[in-house]
Design a protein around this motif. Structure first.
Motif, PDB file in Angstrom:
ATOM      1  N   UNK A  60       0.994  -1.118   0.072  1.00  0.00           N
ATOM      2  CA  UNK A  60      -0.161   0.071  -0.100  1.00  0.00           C
ATOM      3  C   UNK A  60       1.087   1.102   0.088  1.00  0.00           C
ATOM      4  N   UNK A  61       0.655   2.103  -1.155  1.00  0.00           N
ATOM      5  CA  UNK A  61       1.472   3.371  -1.203  1.00  0.00           C
ATOM      6  C   UNK A  61       0.728   4.516  -0.047  1.00  0.00           C
ATOM      7  N   UNK A  62       1.545   5.091   0.794  1.00  0.00           N
ATOM      8  CA  UNK A  62       0.902   6.030   1.618  1.00  0.00           C
ATOM      9  C   UNK A  62       0.690   7.392   1.087  1.00  0.00           C
ATOM     10  N   UNK A  63      -0.487   8.059   1.295  1.00  0.00           N
ATOM     11  CA  UNK A  63      -0.552   9.148   0.748  1.00  0.00           C
ATOM     12  C   UNK A  63       0.415  10.253   1.077  1.00  0.00           C
ATOM     13  N   UNK A  64       0.705  10.942  -0.233  1.00  0.00           N
ATOM     14  CA  UNK A  64       1.646  12.285   0.076  1.00  0.00           C
ATOM     15  C   UNK A  64       3.095  11.652   0.536  1.00  0.00           C
ATOM     16  N   UNK A  65       3.515  10.668   0.211  1.00  0.00           N
ATOM     17  CA  UNK A  65       4.784  10.132   0.469  1.00  0.00           C
ATOM     18  C   UNK A  65       5.023  10.130   2.218  1.00  0.00           C
ATOM     19  N   UNK A  66       4.133   9.817   3.022  1.00  0.00           N
ATOM     20  CA  UNK A  66       4.086   9.615   4.535  1.00  0.00           C
ATOM     21  C   UNK A  66       5.291   8.958   4.889  1.00  0.00           C
ATOM     22  N   UNK A  67       5.881   8.847   6.070  1.00  0.00           N
ATOM     23  CA  UNK A  67       6.917   8.027   6.555  1.00  0.00           C
ATOM     24  C   UNK A  67       6.445   6.764   6.769  1.00  0.00           C
ATOM     25  N   UNK A  68       6.639   5.716   5.979  1.00  0.00           N
ATOM     26  CA  UNK A  68       6.317   4.489   6.460  1.00  0.00           C
ATOM     27  C   UNK A  68       6.438   3.806   7.781  1.00  0.00           C
ATOM     28  N   UNK A  69       7.764   4.065   8.322  1.00  0.00           N
ATOM     29  CA  UNK A  69       8.239   3.756   9.687  1.00  0.00           C
ATOM     30  C   UNK A  69       7.112   4.366  10.629  1.00  0.00           C
ATOM     31  N   UNK A  70       7.211   5.698  10.609  1.00  0.00           N
ATOM     32  CA  UNK A  70       6.445   6.284  11.505  1.00  0.00           C
ATOM     33  C   UNK A  70       5.005   5.888  11.507  1.00  0.00           C
TER      34      UNK A  70
END
Length: 394
Positions: free
Chosen positions: A329-339
């Motif tokens: 799943x790609x997170x909206x607006x390049x959100x930090x995946x670890x956070x």
């Protein structure tokens, strides 16, 4: 330095990090929905379990690295049913303790081949063991980032010429973890041709080859296999972990070029990886039967379909994968995946951030369809509330 540099500089293995998070949540009394580790909660078919327990001998003895005749026969019968491949196809086979140890150990035989070649190329994102095994074997790991616009197709011919000239082997993985991408015949043939022109060994991680959407069972379509097109310089790594739910029992096999397998067999006799007899008995039953695999595909498909619909509605995914049991799943607006993953874990839902499953790929999370459908429904409610709150100002 206490140990060698490879060992001392190893990052924490992603699944161990997720296990620590899960333990912390459980200690706090939080209800946990674990989509992190690819260890599906589907009961192992009872005849498999019965075969294993009934095969515990009164006196334990060392098993053969080649596997017993019953196991070898059932594996060959599976290969014939599934791929139209057998010993008469010019192939050899050796049982393994699942695919992870086999994937790791093969690097010890690959690095330095063909005049001293040291590069081993592998897909990014992908299985972390590809890289760690190359490092331990003294090779040069070379990740190739697979692109969504290319349907995650591996293109080794686009490597720098100096890397192509020094490549000992390449890894491919279709159906692909974590994206669920499959490969078409034209692309697979092109990869095989490139390997043979360059004298590169093709290492094919095929542990998800029997995990695909149930609609394929009706159409007759299946994920394709490289050994269906050639046997030269190809090794396929198979496993019962996903196909039959033997993740904790560890059983699989390597199938491929007999000129390579005969030397791999000699090497593996030194590794202490002969499959215990009770596990061989369980694997013998598992490889003989396809009906329990159909039932597992139904469970995975139900989980995938439901989860995809829920995540699609909140904008976390746009296309359901054809195979595997992961959602990438790609997170909206390049959100930090670890956070994102750590914050969601505080709510009890564990996912895998892309930075833990790749080298430098940010902004994705992977969900493995591990929980049962009832827990998935509850987890999706939590995810929907979390995502809606997180991006409500966007």
């Amino acid at each position: 330095m206490t140990l060698n540099s490879v060992t001392m500089n190893l990052p924490t293995y992603p699944m161990e990090a997720l296990a620590k998070i899960r333990q912390g949540l459980q200690e706090k009394g939080t209800r946990v929905f674990d989509f992190g580790t690819g260890d599906p909660r589907i009961p192992t078919w009872k005849p498999i379990r019965d075969a294993m327990t009934q095969a515990v001998p009164e006196i334990s003895q060392y098993p053969s690295i080649n596997g017993g005749p019953e196991l070898r026969s059932s594996i060959w019968a599976y290969c014939k049913r599934r791929f139209e491949l057998d010993e008469e196809s010019g192939l050899d086979m050796i049982p393994t303790n699942g695919s992870k140890e086999a994937v790791f150990h093969i690097a010890l035989s690959i690095v330095g081949r063909a005049g001293g070649r040291k590069h081993v190329v592998y897909p990014n994102p992908g299985y972390p063991v590809y890289k760690s095994s190359i490092n331990f074997a003294g090779g040069i790991p070379y990740p190739v980032t697979l692109k969504e616009e290319d349907n995650y197709i591996f293109k080794p011919w686009e490597l720098p010429e100096e890397v192509q000239n020094d490549t000992a082997a390449i890894w491919i993985n279709y159906p692909h973890n974590p994206t669920g991408a499959t490969i078409n015949p034209e692309s697979l043939k092109k990869i095989i041709d490139w390997c043979q022109e360059r004298d590169v060994i093709l290492l094919s991680d095929d542990c998800y080859t029997d995990i695909y959407h149930t609609s394929w069972d009706k159409s007759g379509e299946r994920p394709i296999h490289p050994l269906s097109y050639s046997t030269k310089n190809i090794l396929s790594f198979m496993s019962l972990s996903k196909r039959s739910g033997l993740t904790g029992y560890r059983s699989g096999f390597i199938l491929g070029d007999p000129e390579i397998i005969k030397y791999v067999r000699k090497a593996r006799a030194n590794f202490g990886v002969a499959t215990p007899l009770p596990i061989q008995a369980a694997a013998n039953v598992a490889w003989q039967d396809d009906e329990h695999v159909i039932e597992r595909r139904k469970a995975f498909s139900e989980r995938l379909d439901y989860s995809f619909d829920r995540l699609n509605k909140i904008g976390l995914i746009s296309e359901r994968p054809k195979a595997g049991f992961y959602l990438w799943c790609p997170l909206p607006k390049g959100d930090d995946d670890i956070e994102f993953s750590l914050a969601l874990a505080e709510k009890g839902v564990i996912t895998s951030p892309s930075q833990w499953l790749s080298e430098g790929i940010k902004g994705y999370v992977r969900l493995a369809m591990v929980p049962n459908i009832e827990d998935i429904r509850d987890a999706m409610d939590i995810i929907e509330e979390f995502v809606t709150s997180r991006y409500k100002e966007s």
